[in-house]
Scaffold this motif. Structure first.
Motif, PDB file in Angstrom:
ATOM      1  N   VAL A  15      -3.814 -12.253   0.665  1.00  0.00           N
ATOM      2  CA  VAL A  15      -2.844 -11.334   1.277  1.00  0.00           C
ATOM      3  C   VAL A  15      -1.498 -12.058   1.377  1.00  0.00           C
ATOM      4  CG1 VAL A  15      -2.370  -9.793   3.208  1.00  0.00           C
ATOM      5  CG2 VAL A  15      -4.730 -10.368   2.618  1.00  0.00           C
ATOM      6  N   VAL A  16      -0.444 -11.405   0.864  1.00  0.00           N
ATOM      7  CA  VAL A  16       0.902 -11.993   0.964  1.00  0.00           C
ATOM      8  C   VAL A  16       1.823 -10.999   1.678  1.00  0.00           C
ATOM      9  CG1 VAL A  16       2.850 -12.987  -0.278  1.00  0.00           C
ATOM     10  CG2 VAL A  16       0.545 -13.230  -1.196  1.00  0.00           C
ATOM     11  N   ASP A  17       2.357 -11.396   2.833  1.00  0.00           N
ATOM     12  CA  ASP A  17       3.315 -10.547   3.557  1.00  0.00           C
ATOM     13  C   ASP A  17       4.211 -11.481   4.381  1.00  0.00           C
ATOM     14  OD1 ASP A  17       4.630  -8.722   5.374  1.00  0.00           O
ATOM     15  OD2 ASP A  17       3.098  -7.254   4.809  1.00  0.00           O
ATOM     16  N   ALA A  21       2.911 -10.828  11.858  1.00  0.00           N
ATOM     17  CA  ALA A  21       2.008  -9.957  12.618  1.00  0.00           C
ATOM     18  C   ALA A  21       1.218  -9.059  11.677  1.00  0.00           C
ATOM     19  CB  ALA A  21       2.812  -9.126  13.601  1.00  0.00           C
ATOM     20  N   VAL A  22       1.911  -8.515  10.665  1.00  0.00           N
ATOM     21  CA  VAL A  22       1.238  -7.646   9.695  1.00  0.00           C
ATOM     22  C   VAL A  22       0.199  -8.461   8.929  1.00  0.00           C
ATOM     23  CG1 VAL A  22       1.581  -6.280   7.617  1.00  0.00           C
ATOM     24  CG2 VAL A  22       3.214  -6.102   9.497  1.00  0.00           C
ATOM     25  N   LEU A  23       0.605  -9.671   8.545  1.00  0.00           N
ATOM     26  CA  LEU A  23      -0.284 -10.556   7.777  1.00  0.00           C
ATOM     27  C   LEU A  23      -1.568 -10.821   8.568  1.00  0.00           C
ATOM     28  CD1 LEU A  23      -0.287 -12.197   5.133  1.00  0.00           C
ATOM     29  CD2 LEU A  23       0.623 -14.131   6.436  1.00  0.00           C
ATOM     30  N   LYS A  24      -1.368 -11.103   9.852  1.00  0.00           N
ATOM     31  CA  LYS A  24      -2.508 -11.428  10.711  1.00  0.00           C
ATOM     32  C   LYS A  24      -3.421 -10.211  10.848  1.00  0.00           C
ATOM     33  CE  LYS A  24      -3.114 -13.671  15.201  1.00  0.00           C
ATOM     34  NZ  LYS A  24      -2.383 -13.962  16.436  1.00  0.00           N
ATOM     35  N   GLY A  25      -2.819  -9.026  11.038  1.00  0.00           N
ATOM     36  CA  GLY A  25      -3.590  -7.798  11.223  1.00  0.00           C
ATOM     37  C   GLY A  25      -4.385  -7.448   9.971  1.00  0.00           C
ATOM     38  N   LEU A  26      -3.728  -7.532   8.826  1.00  0.00           N
ATOM     39  CA  LEU A  26      -4.404  -7.206   7.567  1.00  0.00           C
ATOM     40  C   LEU A  26      -5.553  -8.178   7.318  1.00  0.00           C
ATOM     41  CD1 LEU A  26      -1.341  -6.410   5.248  1.00  0.00           C
ATOM     42  CD2 LEU A  26      -3.002  -4.781   6.192  1.00  0.00           C
ATOM     43  N   ARG A  28      -7.233  -9.819   9.480  1.00  0.00           N
ATOM     44  CA  ARG A  28      -8.326  -9.533  10.405  1.00  0.00           C
ATOM     45  C   ARG A  28      -9.158  -8.353   9.930  1.00  0.00           C
ATOM     46  NH1 ARG A  28      -5.168 -10.087  15.592  1.00  0.00           N
ATOM     47  NH2 ARG A  28      -5.964 -12.050  16.410  1.00  0.00           N
ATOM     48  N   LEU A  29      -8.473  -7.302   9.516  1.00  0.00           N
ATOM     49  CA  LEU A  29      -9.163  -6.086   9.085  1.00  0.00           C
ATOM     50  C   LEU A  29     -10.070  -6.399   7.892  1.00  0.00           C
ATOM     51  CD1 LEU A  29      -9.621  -3.053   9.181  1.00  0.00           C
ATOM     52  CD2 LEU A  29      -7.562  -2.741   7.820  1.00  0.00           C
ATOM     53  N   LEU A  30      -9.525  -7.142   6.938  1.00  0.00           N
ATOM     54  CA  LEU A  30     -10.301  -7.467   5.736  1.00  0.00           C
ATOM     55  C   LEU A  30     -11.494  -8.368   6.080  1.00  0.00           C
ATOM     56  CD1 LEU A  30      -7.284  -7.921   3.314  1.00  0.00           C
ATOM     57  CD2 LEU A  30      -9.077  -6.171   3.154  1.00  0.00           C
ATOM     58  N   ARG A  31     -11.254  -9.298   7.012  1.00  0.00           N
ATOM     59  CA  ARG A  31     -12.360 -10.172   7.437  1.00  0.00           C
ATOM     60  C   ARG A  31     -13.430  -9.354   8.150  1.00  0.00           C
ATOM     61  NH1 ARG A  31      -8.903 -14.194   8.270  1.00  0.00           N
ATOM     62  NH2 ARG A  31      -8.524 -13.596  10.421  1.00  0.00           N
ATOM     63  N   ALA A  32     -12.964  -8.395   8.977  1.00  0.00           N
ATOM     64  CA  ALA A  32     -13.901  -7.548   9.704  1.00  0.00           C
ATOM     65  C   ALA A  32     -14.758  -6.755   8.723  1.00  0.00           C
ATOM     66  CB  ALA A  32     -13.142  -6.616  10.638  1.00  0.00           C
ATOM     67  N   ALA A  33     -14.167  -6.453   7.542  1.00  0.00           N
ATOM     68  CA  ALA A  33     -14.926  -5.733   6.513  1.00  0.00           C
ATOM     69  C   ALA A  33     -15.688  -6.722   5.630  1.00  0.00           C
ATOM     70  CB  ALA A  33     -13.966  -4.876   5.696  1.00  0.00           C
ATOM     71  N   ARG A  34     -15.800  -7.966   6.107  1.00  0.00           N
ATOM     72  CA  ARG A  34     -16.601  -9.016   5.470  1.00  0.00           C
ATOM     73  C   ARG A  34     -16.086  -9.444   4.105  1.00  0.00           C
ATOM     74  NH1 ARG A  34     -21.067  -9.604   8.660  1.00  0.00           N
ATOM     75  NH2 ARG A  34     -21.583  -7.846   9.995  1.00  0.00           N
TER      76      ARG A  34
ATOM     77  N   ILE B 392      -0.400  -2.964  14.267  1.00  0.00           N
ATOM     78  CA  ILE B 392      -1.220  -2.363  15.328  1.00  0.00           C
ATOM     79  C   ILE B 392      -2.437  -1.654  14.724  1.00  0.00           C
ATOM     80  CG2 ILE B 392      -1.282  -0.498  17.037  1.00  0.00           C
ATOM     81  CD1 ILE B 392       1.695  -1.239  17.647  1.00  0.00           C
ATOM     82  N   LEU B 393      -2.164  -0.850  13.705  1.00  0.00           N
ATOM     83  CA  LEU B 393      -3.264  -0.086  13.093  1.00  0.00           C
ATOM     84  C   LEU B 393      -4.321  -1.033  12.507  1.00  0.00           C
ATOM     85  CD1 LEU B 393      -4.299   2.730  12.459  1.00  0.00           C
ATOM     86  CD2 LEU B 393      -3.077   2.625  10.279  1.00  0.00           C
ATOM     87  N   SER B 394      -3.877  -2.023  11.766  1.00  0.00           N
ATOM     88  CA  SER B 394      -4.822  -2.970  11.151  1.00  0.00           C
ATOM     89  C   SER B 394      -5.644  -3.663  12.222  1.00  0.00           C
ATOM     90  CB  SER B 394      -4.084  -4.021  10.337  1.00  0.00           C
ATOM     91  OG  SER B 394      -3.229  -3.403   9.436  1.00  0.00           O
ATOM     92  N   ASN B 395      -4.952  -4.105  13.246  1.00  0.00           N
ATOM     93  CA  ASN B 395      -5.642  -4.807  14.327  1.00  0.00           C
ATOM     94  C   ASN B 395      -6.661  -3.899  15.009  1.00  0.00           C
ATOM     95  OD1 ASN B 395      -4.913  -7.594  14.730  1.00  0.00           O
ATOM     96  ND2 ASN B 395      -2.814  -6.828  14.954  1.00  0.00           N
ATOM     97  N   ALA B 396      -6.243  -2.657  15.297  1.00  0.00           N
ATOM     98  CA  ALA B 396      -7.135  -1.733  16.004  1.00  0.00           C
ATOM     99  C   ALA B 396      -8.365  -1.421  15.159  1.00  0.00           C
ATOM    100  CB  ALA B 396      -6.364  -0.458  16.341  1.00  0.00           C
ATOM    101  N   GLN B 397      -8.148  -1.188  13.886  1.00  0.00           N
ATOM    102  CA  GLN B 397      -9.286  -0.853  13.023  1.00  0.00           C
ATOM    103  C   GLN B 397     -10.175  -2.073  12.794  1.00  0.00           C
ATOM    104  OE1 GLN B 397      -7.278   1.225   9.801  1.00  0.00           O
ATOM    105  NE2 GLN B 397      -7.777   3.167  10.790  1.00  0.00           N
ATOM    106  N   ALA B 398      -9.577  -3.241  12.765  1.00  0.00           N
ATOM    107  CA  ALA B 398     -10.374  -4.472  12.670  1.00  0.00           C
ATOM    108  C   ALA B 398     -11.249  -4.581  13.916  1.00  0.00           C
ATOM    109  CB  ALA B 398      -9.464  -5.681  12.531  1.00  0.00           C
ATOM    110  N   ALA B 399     -10.641  -4.273  15.076  1.00  0.00           N
ATOM    111  CA  ALA B 399     -11.388  -4.369  16.332  1.00  0.00           C
ATOM    112  C   ALA B 399     -12.584  -3.416  16.321  1.00  0.00           C
ATOM    113  CB  ALA B 399     -10.453  -4.050  17.496  1.00  0.00           C
ATOM    114  N   GLN B 400     -12.325  -2.204  15.820  1.00  0.00           N
ATOM    115  CA  GLN B 400     -13.438  -1.239  15.745  1.00  0.00           C
ATOM    116  C   GLN B 400     -14.598  -1.824  14.939  1.00  0.00           C
ATOM    117  OE1 GLN B 400     -11.318   2.083  14.053  1.00  0.00           O
ATOM    118  NE2 GLN B 400     -11.246   3.156  16.047  1.00  0.00           N
ATOM    119  N   ARG B 401     -14.255  -2.491  13.865  1.00  0.00           N
ATOM    120  CA  ARG B 401     -15.301  -3.075  13.019  1.00  0.00           C
ATOM    121  C   ARG B 401     -15.999  -4.236  13.717  1.00  0.00           C
ATOM    122  NH1 ARG B 401     -15.270  -1.469   7.682  1.00  0.00           N
ATOM    123  NH2 ARG B 401     -13.789   0.235   7.473  1.00  0.00           N
ATOM    124  N   PHE B 402     -15.168  -5.073  14.368  1.00  0.00           N
ATOM    125  CA  PHE B 402     -15.781  -6.215  15.076  1.00  0.00           C
ATOM    126  C   PHE B 402     -16.728  -5.718  16.168  1.00  0.00           C
ATOM    127  CE2 PHE B 402     -12.079  -8.839  13.564  1.00  0.00           C
ATOM    128  CZ  PHE B 402     -12.846  -9.693  12.804  1.00  0.00           C
TER     129      PHE B 402
END
Lengths: 211, 600
Positions: A15-17, A21-26, A28-34, B392-402
């Motif tokens: 991920v490149v941004d 904050a966006v980088l961290k969020g993205l 996290r989301l991708l990690r959460a999706a394993r 915010i959206l990415s974080n929130a959706q990540a949280a839902q998954r976690f």
């Protein structure tokens, strides 16, 4: 670092941004999706640390100071990298997205991006990377097997795949049909194919790949 | 009859002197006239004398008014004609006084050793007494005094003549000489017995009194004329004050109002009858009344023509108690020895209203220009807002998954929530700033740190810069003093300059798209901010024109931006200008005065 990237490693989402904050969020989301995730704060950092052999895909912000997303795509293409790219953009600018897609981007997503869309695009990109790598691996095999052929066998192969009969080939090469039969059997064996049809397919794909 | 006339004149001038104690000329004239009347009385007594003793007594007493007359005339010449040698004057007085003393020492008098008999001679159809007897040689003393007297007057007359006052020389000096000589000669001849006639010196002295009286009455007439002139001039002054376009109030040195014009009545709502004689403090608002007399005294101590209360907003108080904003000019007027102050008062209600209206219009125009500018920036603003929303959206959706996983990684979720809060604040801040820029409010002056303002503006426009491939560099002076100003308006100026710099580099190659924002302290008094681009620069003849309203080089531009920027900077007491860089591109600079009392 580059030791981490080898062709056997599990695929990684890069991920490149420039927005931390966006980088961290993205990430996290991708990690959460394993997914395996690696994040980079700028295209320059990515170029510095990235190993072209590593499997995976790139999630790339379009608008960044200095080096933009499109420029990075161009740079990677010039370096021969086939890393599939998912673009993220703040605004759904159509000409830019068309340009990006033409250059082989997997998808072009608008921020804020929904997880389903992003994850689907990433999955698609990873799949594309995987199949491309598989094709490359297969092609490498073909190339290796082709290399084991003698020049005579190679000649025979080319005549065979062009659809000539053994008799015609013998006539062309100024030898007897029995000799051609022996060569032909050897080619089939070396190329590890069971049928003429399979031999033709492998040879054609190799030719398409410029071998 | 003669004596009566003389006494009337004497009484008249005594009255003048009583009214005006400095008119010594009138007193001396009065004395002369009275003395002449007395002499006439004595001479009449002599003419009617029945015995030699009576005649002798009358003649002796004649010397008393004669002494008064001589002394008074000498004094009159000195005071009224401002001439005559002092030593001669003293000599005349001395010799005359000596003759008066001798007159009372000798019997029967200074003139005769003895009067042997009386002779009746005809005089003006009557028979009058004339003395017969040997003359007293000491009479020469008295006659010497008369000669000295004539010399003194002649000398004085010459001086007056030479001074160019021929009329007075003839009227007073010449007539005195003429009549004194004539009267004295007649008396001498009569007394020495050369002619047989009564002594009638007073008759001649009457001539002197007449001419002196004429001259003095001329003074009186002149005084009357002066008084008339003064009244006319006073009237002219009053009319002039009345005609002044401004409300005008004249105040004496004690602060009492002496003159008010119609404009002043109109401004303050009082009639002049209500104001004249009252203290000027009546027109001062209550809150300033305590200080005003002190200021007034300070002014009278050093009276110069100047504006009152420079730098302060002055207010007057109307009759109904309301206040009126005014400007006051003070003019000291010195009349004889009293100081008056003429205060010219301008009602500036209308000007204040126009100023407020101008300020409102400028602020509306600034707002309009700001809205236009933000319209241009809206894409970039949307992007700016998108970033935190994406996070915010990415974080929130990540949280839902976690949370859907077992076991839940609570630390991760906690981190995510903290980040969401932070990003929400970030989005809120962007909206707050936007709203502030779109706000249409009163101008608010406050101390501002320009470095901080530069950073804020660059953050606001960051995504626009990125989109246009422009790199912004800052060179901010450390410890820069703050300036006084309206945050929104100064942000607007900076934003405008940065956006213009970007536009100017539209046609430049990617490597050239650089802008520099610089802050520095100039001369210790001014904070200077400059925005430099590496664009095409500005045509030399347009360097000033770019600040004109509706001057634009952009196809979709209104051409208001820079003109509004300049009016904002000017209203802040600063200056905004443009210049071309030596190498390439242009630089827009503005400076603002340092805010007193504080560093940024």
């Amino acid at each position: 670092m580059s030791d981490d990237f080898n062709s056997d490693a599990s695929p990684t989402v890069f991920v490149v941004d420039d927005d931390a904050a966006v980088l961290k969020g993205l990430g996290r989301l991708l990690r959460a999706a394993r997914f395996n995730v690696l994040t980079f704060g700028s295209p320059q950092e990515f170029l510095r640390r990235h190993d072209a052999r590593a499997p995976g895909c790139l999630v790339l912000d379009l608008a960044m100071p200095g080096l933009g997303g499109l420029e990075l795509q161009e740079l990677l293409a010039a370096k021969g990298s086939a890393l599939p790219i998912v673009f993220l953009s703040g605004c759904g600018d159509i000409p830019t997205s068309v340009q990006a897609m033409k250059r082989g981007a997997v998808d072009f997503l608008t921020k804020p991006v929904k997880d389903a869309e992003l994850l689907e695009a990433v999955r698609l990109a990873l799949e594309k990377d995987r199949s491309a790598r598989e094709a490359r691996v297969e092609m490498d095999g073909v190339r290796a097997r082709l290399a084991t052929l003698t020049p005579r066998e190679r000649e025979v192969l080319e005549h065979v795949v062009s659809g000539q009969l053994n008799k015609q080939i013998a006539g062309d090469l100024g030898t007897v049909e029995q000799t051609i039969e022996v060569h032909r059997a050897r080619v089939m064996e070396k190329m590890k194919v069971q049928s003429l049809a399979e031999l033709v397919r492998v040879f054609e794909s190799a030719r398409a790949a410029g071998l | 009859m003669l004596a009566g006339t003389c006494l009337t004149l004497a009484a008249l001038h005594l009255l003048v002197w009583c009214r005006q104690r400095t008119a010594w000329g009138s007193l001396l004239f009065s004395l002369s006239a009275a003395a002449t009347a007395a002499m006439a009385g004595c001479e009449l007594w002599m003419m009617r004398a029945g015995t030699t003793a009576e005649f002798g007594l009358a003649l002796r007493w004649l010397h008393a008014p004669a002494w008064v007359l001589v002394l008074a005339l000498v004094g009159f010449v000195r005071v009224h004609l401002r001439a005559g040698r002092p030593w001669l004057a003293w000599m005349v007085c001395g010799v005359r006084t000596l003759s008066l003393v001798l007159d009372f020492l000798f019997t029967p008098n200074l003139n005769y050793r003895e009067i042997t008999g009386l002779e009746r001679v005809p005089f003006l159809g009557e028979s009058v007494s004339v003395a017969v007897g040997p003359a007293n040689p000491w009479m020469l003393v008295g006659q010497a005094s008369l000669v000295l007297w004539v010399l003194f007057v002649v000398d004085a007359t010459v001086v007056v003549w030479r001074r160019g006052e021929q009329r007075q020389a003839i009227l007073v000096g010449f007539s005195i000489v003429f009549f004194v000589a004539l009267g004295s000669a007649q008396a001498i001849l009569a007394l020495w017995g050369i002619v047989h006639a009564p002594v009638t010196a007073s008759l001649f002295y009457m001539g002197i009194i007449a001419s002196m009286g004429y001259d003095l009455s001329d003074d009186v007439l002149q005084a009357a004329r002066l008084a008339k002139d003064l009244r006319a001039s006073e009237e002219r002054f009053r009319l002039a004050v009345e005609a002044l376009p401004n409300a005008t109030v004249m105040v004496d040195s004690r602060g009492a109002i002496v003159l008010v014009n119609a404009q002043a009545e109109a401004v303050f709502g009082y009639t002049r009858a209500e104001l004249v004689g009252q203290s000027i403090e009546r027109l001062v608002p209550e809150r300033h009344r305590v200080l005003h007399p002190g200021n007034r005294q300070a002014y009278t101590a050093e009276p110069i023509t100047r504006a009152m209360g420079v730098g302060r907003e002055l207010c007057g108080r109307r009759k109904d108690g309301s206040e009126v904003p005014v400007e006051i000019g003070l003019n000291p007027i010195r009349l004889s020895d009293e100081l008056f102050v003429l205060a010219s008062i301008v009602d500036i209600t209308e000007r204040k209203r126009a100023e407020r209206e101008g300020l409102r219009q400028r602020s509306e125009l600034a707002h309009l220009s700001r809205v236009t500018m933000l319209g241009e920036l809206s894409g970039s603003m949307a992007h700016e807002l998108n970033q935190p929303l994406t996070a915010i959206l990415s974080n929130a959706q990540a949280a839902q998954r976690f949370l859907a996983r077992e076991p839940v990684d609570l630390d991760e979720v906690r981190d995510i929530l903290a980040d969401i809060v932070e990003q929400d604040n970030r989005a809120g801040e962007i909206i707050r700033r936007l709203r502030m820029l779109l706000r249409k409010g009163e101008v608010q002056q406050q101390p501002l740190a320009l470095n901080e303002l530069v950073r804020e503006v660059l953050a606001l426009i960051q995504s626009d810069l990125v989109n246009q491939g422009v790199t912004a560099r800052t060179e901010l002076a450390p410890a820069l003093p703050s300036v006084n100003g309206d945050r929104v308006q100064l942000q607007q100026v900076l934003l405008n300059l940065v956006m213009n710099a970007c536009d100017a580099m539209n046609g430049s190659g990617p490597a050239e798209r650089q802008l520099v924002v610089r802050t520095e302290l100039a001369d210790g008094e001014l904070v200077r901010v400059s925005v430099s681009d590496r664009g095409t620069g500005i045509a030399a003849q347009s360097l000033e024109r770019v600040f004109e309203p509706f001057f634009t080089t952009k196809p979709q531009g209104l051409g208001l931006g820079l003109s509004v920027c300049r009016s904002i900077i000017t209203a802040h007491g600063g200056k905004l200008w443009a210049m071309n860089n030596q190498e390439r591109g242009a630089t827009f600079c503005f400076h603002l005065p340092v805010h007193r009392g504080g560093r940024a």
